[in-house]
Write a protein that holds these residues in place. Structure first.
Motif: not given
Length: 287
Positions: A122-123, A125-127, A145, A147, A171
């Motif tokens: 799993q990576k 995932d940014w806003k 994120s 996560y 990231g």
């Protein structure tokens, strides 16, 4: 600002020279989801080199060094006893290793006596938000994120050009200097940096040759089996002839025989399973 810019110049220059940079974070966490008043604090180190990073407790670095020295001393003297009474005990024993530039992430843990390396697929995932603030003198920007079963708020510093951060987080276009989940169960805040010369070689983990590589699904099965018998591997190792080098160990002011080590470890590990259940990566430990 002039002083900050000069310091920053040498910090960044060191990242690409014969030095590695250690980013020191204060980690606060609530280990027991049923006792949320208990908060534990541990200083953690993100050591960033040209080929990757390692995130580990400061106390574990010291413990590993002292333990390796004790084992060498014991073997050289032909003895069979290790004295760990003066060794600092880390509250966090897990490590996270990332490879640059892919940021391939490995979570290292030892639920029992065997080291496990879990490949994390799993990576984050940014806003990225436009909201800005300041942490430890760095101008930072907000990102969020979902996560590992939690909602996270992070603050990253664009002026530190490393897309890395504490634990499994990475990231963003700058080092993550602060991150916490919305329940305030786990938080990391940068509290300092320091340089480490390349001649201070990182010691190879004592049991790295025995490390077992698992994916997340296989680790979840391993974890469920471990909870049923948390000293199974320790019992097999200590009572076997190959594990018979050490016959006793001094720990917390008391000397333990083989049988006592097994009994006390079983008791403490079962108690730990009851009180340390609020894992940072909830997805990794779910049934």
């Amino acid at each position: 600002m002039k002083i900050l810019s000069t310091s920053l110049f040498f910090l960044i220059a060191g990242m690409f020279s014969a030095q590695s940079t250690q980013f020191i974070y204060e980690y606060k966490f609530k280990p027991d989801s049923l006792n949320r008043d208990q908060v534990i604090t541990e200083n953690m180190v993100l050591e960033s080199k040209t080929d990757g990073s390692r995130f580990v407790s400061q106390k574990k670095i010291t413990e590993d060094s002292l333990l390796n020295a004790s084992i060498k001393q014991m073997m050289a003297g032909g003895g069979n006893h290790i004295d760990m009474s003066k060794t600092p005990q880390p509250k966090v024993r897990n490590e996270v290793v990332k490879k640059y530039p892919s940021y391939e992430t490995t979570f290292k843990t030892s639920p029992g006596s065997v080291p496990i390396a879990v490949a994390i697929s799993q990576k984050p995932d940014w806003k990225v938000s436009t909201e800005k603030s300041e942490v430890l003198g760095y101008k930072v920007q907000k990102a969020t994120s979902r996560y590992a079963g939690r909602e996270w708020t992070a603050w990253f510093a664009p002026e530190i050009p490393i897309q890395d951060g504490p634990h499994e987080f990475y990231g963003l276009p700058g080092l993550i200097v602060k991150i916490e989940d919305t329940k305030n169960d786990h938080s990391f805040v940068l509290i300092g940096t320091k340089k480490v010369s390349s001649d201070q070689a990182e010691q190879k983990p004592r049991m790295s040759s025995r490390e077992i590589a698992l994916d997340e699904e296989k680790f979840r099965k391993y974890w469920q089996d471990y909870k049923k018998d948390p000293v199974k591997d320790m019992r097999q190792e200590i009572l076997s002839s190959s594990g018979g080098v050490v016959t006793s160990m001094t720990f917390n002011g008391k000397t333990y025989s083989k049988g006592e080590m097994i009994r006390d470890s079983e008791k403490s590990r079962k108690e730990m399973l009851k009180t340390e259940n609020n894992y940072l990566n909830l997805n990794l430990y779910k049934p």
